[in-house]
Design an enzyme around this catalytic site. Structure first.
Site, PDB file in Angstrom:
ATOM      1  N   CYS A  87     -24.618   3.268  27.404  1.00 43.72           N
ATOM      2  CA  CYS A  87     -24.489   4.627  26.876  1.00 43.72           C
ATOM      3  C   CYS A  87     -25.800   5.095  26.223  1.00 43.72           C
ATOM      4  CB  CYS A  87     -23.290   4.699  25.934  1.00 43.72           C
ATOM      5  SG  CYS A  87     -22.612   6.360  25.874  1.00 43.72           S
ATOM      6  N   LEU A  88     -25.869   5.103  24.895  1.00 45.60           N
ATOM      7  CA  LEU A  88     -27.136   5.456  24.262  1.00 45.60           C
ATOM      8  C   LEU A  88     -28.243   4.509  24.739  1.00 45.60           C
ATOM      9  CD1 LEU A  88     -28.548   7.227  22.074  1.00 45.60           C
ATOM     10  CD2 LEU A  88     -28.097   5.371  20.489  1.00 45.60           C
TER      11      LEU A  88
ATOM     12  N   LYS B  87       8.889 -25.441   1.520  1.00 50.08           N
ATOM     13  CA  LYS B  87       8.852 -24.627   0.303  1.00 50.08           C
ATOM     14  C   LYS B  87       8.781 -23.130   0.663  1.00 50.08           C
ATOM     15  CE  LYS B  87       6.326 -24.043  -3.988  1.00 50.08           C
ATOM     16  NZ  LYS B  87       5.117 -24.347  -4.736  1.00 50.08           N
TER      17      LYS B  87
ATOM     18  N   ASP C 285       0.855  -1.202   0.000  1.00 46.27           N
ATOM     19  CA  ASP C 285       0.000   0.000   0.000  1.00 46.27           C
ATOM     20  C   ASP C 285       0.886   1.246   0.000  1.00 46.27           C
ATOM     21  OD1 ASP C 285      -2.061  -1.728   0.419  1.00 46.27           O
ATOM     22  OD2 ASP C 285      -2.430  -1.164   2.522  1.00 46.27           O
TER      23      ASP C 285
ATOM     24  N   HIS D 103     -19.153   2.724  29.136  1.00 38.77           N
ATOM     25  CA  HIS D 103     -18.965   1.539  28.278  1.00 38.77           C
ATOM     26  C   HIS D 103     -18.204   0.452  29.032  1.00 38.77           C
ATOM     27  CE1 HIS D 103     -20.341   3.258  24.446  1.00 38.77           C
ATOM     28  NE2 HIS D 103     -19.886   4.404  24.934  1.00 38.77           N
TER      29      HIS D 103
ATOM     30  N   GLU E 215     -18.031  -2.548  28.434  1.00 43.34           N
ATOM     31  CA  GLU E 215     -17.491  -3.576  27.526  1.00 43.34           C
ATOM     32  C   GLU E 215     -15.987  -3.413  27.295  1.00 43.34           C
ATOM     33  OE1 GLU E 215     -19.590  -1.158  26.677  1.00 43.34           O
ATOM     34  OE2 GLU E 215     -19.294  -0.401  24.649  1.00 43.34           O
TER      35      GLU E 215
HETATM   36  N1  GLN Z   1     -25.186   9.857  21.289  1.00 38.39           N
HETATM   37  C1  GLN Z   1     -25.116   9.780  22.707  1.00 38.39           C
HETATM   38  C2  GLN Z   1     -24.278  10.900  23.294  1.00 38.39           C
HETATM   39  O1  GLN Z   1     -23.454  11.469  22.612  1.00 38.39           O
HETATM   40  C3  GLN Z   1     -24.600   8.431  23.152  1.00 38.39           C
HETATM   41  C4  GLN Z   1     -23.200   8.149  22.749  1.00 38.39           C
HETATM   42  C5  GLN Z   1     -22.818   6.695  22.890  1.00 38.39           C
HETATM   43  O2  GLN Z   1     -23.666   5.826  22.974  1.00 38.39           O
HETATM   44  N2  GLN Z   1     -21.542   6.398  22.851  1.00 38.39           N
HETATM   45  O3  GLN Z   1     -24.389  11.188  24.438  1.00 38.39           O
END
Ligand code: GLN
Length: 538
Positions: free
Chosen positions: A382-383, A224, A148, A508, A510
């Site tokens: 989060c969301l 090989k 690349d 988060h 996770e």
């Molecule tokens: N959109 C939402 C905010 O900005 C949630 C962001 C998210 O889920 N990472 O607060």
């Protein structure tokens, strides 16, 4: 003196260089070495924070608040190394820094060129990671495929690095594809020969080849490849497709890749296997005692990489509960069109991940409503938490049309809104609430039970927050605010008293889950889901 391993990729992208790098980190850690890993990304963005998940996959957030490539997630999951903003370097960052230095006059009138200015900047970044991590082994993954245009400066820099540092301090590992041609019933080595040839033209001679392949490599084939590519035969490592990525370290170890690396560096380390990994991770993962189906209701369902850490965290929670977590990926817009029952009536848990923008939101809210009403374990991230707040406002508190100001700026009931400090921000890059914040956990809550701690640090990536104006009303209606960022009095965790497991978080979790150390909120979520399954069976 640290040792450096540079990992390049050939033939095609998506060969799993990140997982190969992380696995190498794992087998070297198992020999008692302190490792760190870093990733070079050849694109011009400063970081992936502003990229569409369909372009890039998940944006992984580090403890110190950097928005990074998802491979850093693999590094943290496989090893004990802690990633920082220094561990992911893009071409955009390199040029940005060199150009700022030029504008400041740091180069004293010189002509600024790719060699040496860009390559020096790249080498400085490697030294920086070594310095801040104090690692004995620095593993550097170079994004993209050899050949690349974009990755050339990185390859040139790591070639120079080898020359500057000394051969015995540096090792080059090339990950390549050995395709199987079905109609000829043959495994082909030519693409590997070509990509090693291209590397050699650049001045890099690989010490180890890791060959991705569908079929086992016979000793003749290895010979090989060894002959044509100028690599010792035992350093031709087979990397066959596995049921799980967590088997890869063991595969490498079985082919004594750790020994090959140690002897290259003249290092003598204690002998150690991966016994704990085999017993605590692979055994429950490959031979689980039960099975649960979890719905992930999101917007980027079509792309495996978009919710990478979430899928991994669910797998880890499965390992911790000795159960297989079957993930049903549901596009929330399909729920909007076809109703929720069809998708969720037979699942044992519902997870709503993070995201941005209004598309698909109403479907997520419907899914949460269904989980709340049917006592199905729910985890919102989060969301996902913000949608749970909207659902509760509309359907329990009677706030008709309640919304987030992200989706409806003039909503009558802005239950999710921006803090004053966020309203002033115009620029999109790296301006969210990012990285680890302290969350104080309330007693006698699900969160307290799961964490068994009064305070935790969790990673954030969002702009909007639960609007404190509505907290009293919500509490009266049965919502518990079980985690608070006390310094600014922000809601971090919500849960419901009258539900077996309804918990949603503004952060988060996770990102902090590991195969041998499942995140408590995920672990308890799967445990609760297992109860649903068990009850169903009764
Ligand atoms: N959109 C939402 C905010 O900005 C949630 C962001 C998210 O889920 N990472 O607060």
């Amino acid at each position: 003196m640290a040792k450096y391993i540079f990992i390049t990729g050939g033939v095609i992208s998506s060969l799993g260089k990140g997982i190969a790098s992380a696995s190498i980190g794992k087998i070297l850690e198992a020999r008692g070495l302190r490792v760190t890993l870093m990733k070079f990304d050849p694109y011009l963005n400063i970081d992936p924070g502003t990229m569409n998940p369909y372009q890039h996959g998940e944006v992984y957030v580090t403890e110190d608040g950097a928005e990074t490539d998802l491979d850093l997630g693999h590094y943290e999951r496989f090893t004990h190394s802690q990633m920082t903003k220094f561990n992911n370097v893009t071409t955009g960052q390199i040029y940005n820094s060199v150009i700022s230095k030029e504008r400041r006059g740091d180069y004293l009138g010189k002509t600024i060129q790719v060699i040496p200015h860009i390559t020096n900047e790249i080498k400085e970044r490697i030294n920086k990671v070594k310095e801040v991590s104090s690692a004995e082994i620095v593993i550097v993954e170079i994004g993209g495929t050899v050949g690349d245009i974009e990755s050339l400066p990185f390859l040139e820099a790591v070639r120079q690095f080898g020359l500057d540092t000394g051969k015995e301090q540096v090792m080059y590992i090339h990950l390549t594809l050995v395709p199987y041609i079905r109609c000829a019933d043959e495994v082909k080595t030519k693409p590997t020969q070509h990509s090693v040839g291209t590397l050699r033209e650049i001045g890099i001679i690989p010490d180890v080849l890791i060959c991705r392949t569908e079929k086992a490599l016979t000793p003749e084939l290895k010979e090989k490849i060894s002959l044509f590519c100028n690599v010792r035969k035992e350093a031709v490592i087979e990397a066959r497709d596995m049921e799980s990525i967590y088997q890869i370290p063991l595969e490498f170890k079985n082919q004594i890749l750790d020994e090959i690396i140690l002897s290259h560096f003249n290092l003598i380390c204690k002998y150690s296997g991966l016994k704990d990994w085999e017993k605590n991770v692979l055994e429950p993962l490959l031979h689980p005692k039960s099975k649960v189906t979890i719905a992930v209701v999101g917007k980027y369902i079509g792309l495996q990489d978009a919710y990478k850490s979430i899928y991994e965290a669910l797998t880890h929670a499965g390992i911790a509960n000795d159960t297989k977590v079957q993930i049903r990926k549901i596009d929330s817009e399909d729920i909007e069109k076809q109703g929720v029952d069809k998708f969720l009536k037979d699942v044992a848990g519902v997870l709503v991940p993070g995201g941005f923008g209004y598309r698909g939101i109403e479907g997520k809210i419907k899914a949460i409503h269904f989980a709340r009403q049917h006592n199905i374990p729910f985890l919102g991230l989060c969301l996902g938490m913000q949608c749970a707040v909207i659902e509760f406002a509309r359907n329990v508190c009677g706030l008709e049309g309640a919304n987030s100001t992200e989706f409806k700026p003039k909503t009558k009931y802005p239950v999710i809104s921006l803090l004053e400090e966020q309203k002033k921000i115009k620029s999109l890059g790296a301006t969210m609430r990012l990285g680890a914040y302290l969350c104080t956990i309330k007693k006698n809550t699900l969160a307290k039970e799961a964490y068994a701690k009064a305070q935790v640090y969790e990673r954030h990536r969002h702009r909007y927050e639960m609007n404190n104006k509505y907290r009293r009303l919500f509490e009266r209606k049965g919502m518990v605010f079980s985690g608070i960022y006390t310094q600014k009095n922000l809601v971090e965790i919500i849960e419901l008293k009258t539900h077996p497991y309804f918990i949603a978080v503004q952060f988060h979790p996770e990102f902090k889950s590991k195969p041998d150390k499942s995140h408590p909120l995920f672990k308890e979520f799967i445990k609760a889901a297992l109860n649903v399954e068990v009850n169903k069976g009764v």
